[in-house]
Design an enzyme around this catalytic site. Structure first.
Site, short mmCIF file in Angstrom:
data_model
loop_
_atom_site.label_atom_id
_atom_site.label_comp_id
_atom_site.label_asym_id
_atom_site.label_seq_id
_atom_site.Cartn_x
_atom_site.Cartn_y
_atom_site.Cartn_z
CB CYS A 149 -0.95 -0.05 1.19
SG CYS A 149 -2.40 0.97 0.97
CG HIS A 157 -2.96 -2.99 4.66
ND1 HIS A 157 -1.70 -2.67 5.11
CD2 HIS A 157 -3.40 -1.88 3.98
CE1 HIS A 157 -1.41 -1.43 4.73
NE2 HIS A 157 -2.41 -0.95 4.04
N1 GLN Z 1 -1.90 6.82 2.56
C1 GLN Z 1 -2.10 5.97 1.44
C2 GLN Z 1 -3.54 6.01 0.92
O1 GLN Z 1 -4.36 6.41 1.57
C3 GLN Z 1 -1.72 4.53 1.80
C4 GLN Z 1 -2.64 3.95 2.83
C5 GLN Z 1 -2.14 2.61 3.37
O2 GLN Z 1 -0.95 2.28 3.39
N2 GLN Z 1 -3.07 1.81 3.86
O3 GLN Z 1 -3.79 5.58 -0.14
#
Ligand code: GLN
Length: 258
Positions: free
Chosen positions: A96, A204
């Site tokens: 992510c 995740h």
């Molecule tokens: N901040 C990034 C987004 O919102 C990644 C979020 C994350 O790692 N879950 O897309």
């Protein structure tokens, strides 16, 4: 001679959303099933990255604020060495926010653009509406993995929560197809990205504890670089992981709550 696997956990103090450290524990668990020792080195801002010191680099997810905090160090301090390691085919797993930082830029929905490492031909643009929920992504390269008896090895079960929509350029291929969820951008049905030994995903959960075929695939490819192309990870069972995978299948069919 005892085999040792050396893992670098990039920005483990800043990009560690949704228990992404679970991926490190999964590497340790499945390497341990083969009697392979694992040494984990956390590396943060101001610390030098030396690509030859590691077999696997793990880069977790995080909020926009943390991505802004690490950007200068990633690009100006570690950038060249990370790109060199990537071109040498080193194994990276990026989740992510970490995935987004490997691309050309991440544009927050307020328009603030974070210029990223540009190690991968991808870019990300955030929108106000977040893409959140359980996910099932389908790969095409995990059939023959050493995860013995893994239920539907090509399925990646996970969870996503991101505002960023990522688009792939010519130089990279998707990691998987979206079966359930949004994946890269909720539009083109692709998920994640693969370039040389760099594997990126929005999954995740954390990703690897429920996906032993992916864990073993990454372990085997990392160890091939120090032990030779003919190296094969010995097969190991995955009953525990299969319980979680089967449960995801039943909830996918709406039979029980997740
Ligand atoms: N901040 C990034 C987004 O919102 C990644 C979020 C994350 O790692 N879950 O897309």
């Amino acid at each position: 001679m005892k085999t040792e696997l050396r893992i670098c956990h990039l920005y483990s103090d800043l990009l560690n959303l949704y228990g992404d450290r679970g991926n490190i524990l999964a590497f340790m668990y499945r390497a341990g099933l083969r009697g392979i020792d694992v040494r984990v080195t956390p590396l943060t801002i101001g610390e030098t990255y030396d690509g030859d010191q590691y077999d696997i680099v793990f880069f977790g997810g995080g909020q926009d604020a943390e991505q802004n905090i690490i950007r200068r160090d990633l690009v100006q301090n570690k950038g060249e060495a990370v790109k060199e390691a990537i071109e040498k085919g080193k194994i990276f797993l990026c989740i992510c926010g970490g995935y987004q930082m490997m691309g050309k830029y991440y544009e927050e929905f307020d328009g603030n653009r974070i210029d990223c490492l540009a190690a991968l031909d991808v870019y990300t643009v955030a929108q106000k509406k977040r893409l959140i929920g359980n996910t099932v992504y389908r790969c095409d390269f995990l059939e023959g993995s050493a995860a013995q008896g893994c239920f539907e090895p090509n399925n990646l079960y996970g969870f996503e929560n991101h505002s960023g929509r990522t688009f792939l350029g010519e130089g990279v291929r998707p990691l998987a197809k979206v079966m359930t969820g949004a994946g890269n951008n909720g539009e083109d049905g692709t998920e994640g990205a693969v370039y040389r030994g760099v594997y990126c995903t929005y999954s995740h959960g954390s990703l690897l504890p429920k996906n032993p075929a992916m864990t073993d695939y990454l372990l085997e490819n990392a160890l091939k670089q120090s032990l030779g192309e003919d190296y094969r990870l010995t097969p190991a069972p995955c009953e525990i992981e299969n319980i979680a995978r089967l449960q995801r299948e039943t909830c996918k069919k709406g039979l029980t709550n997740p």
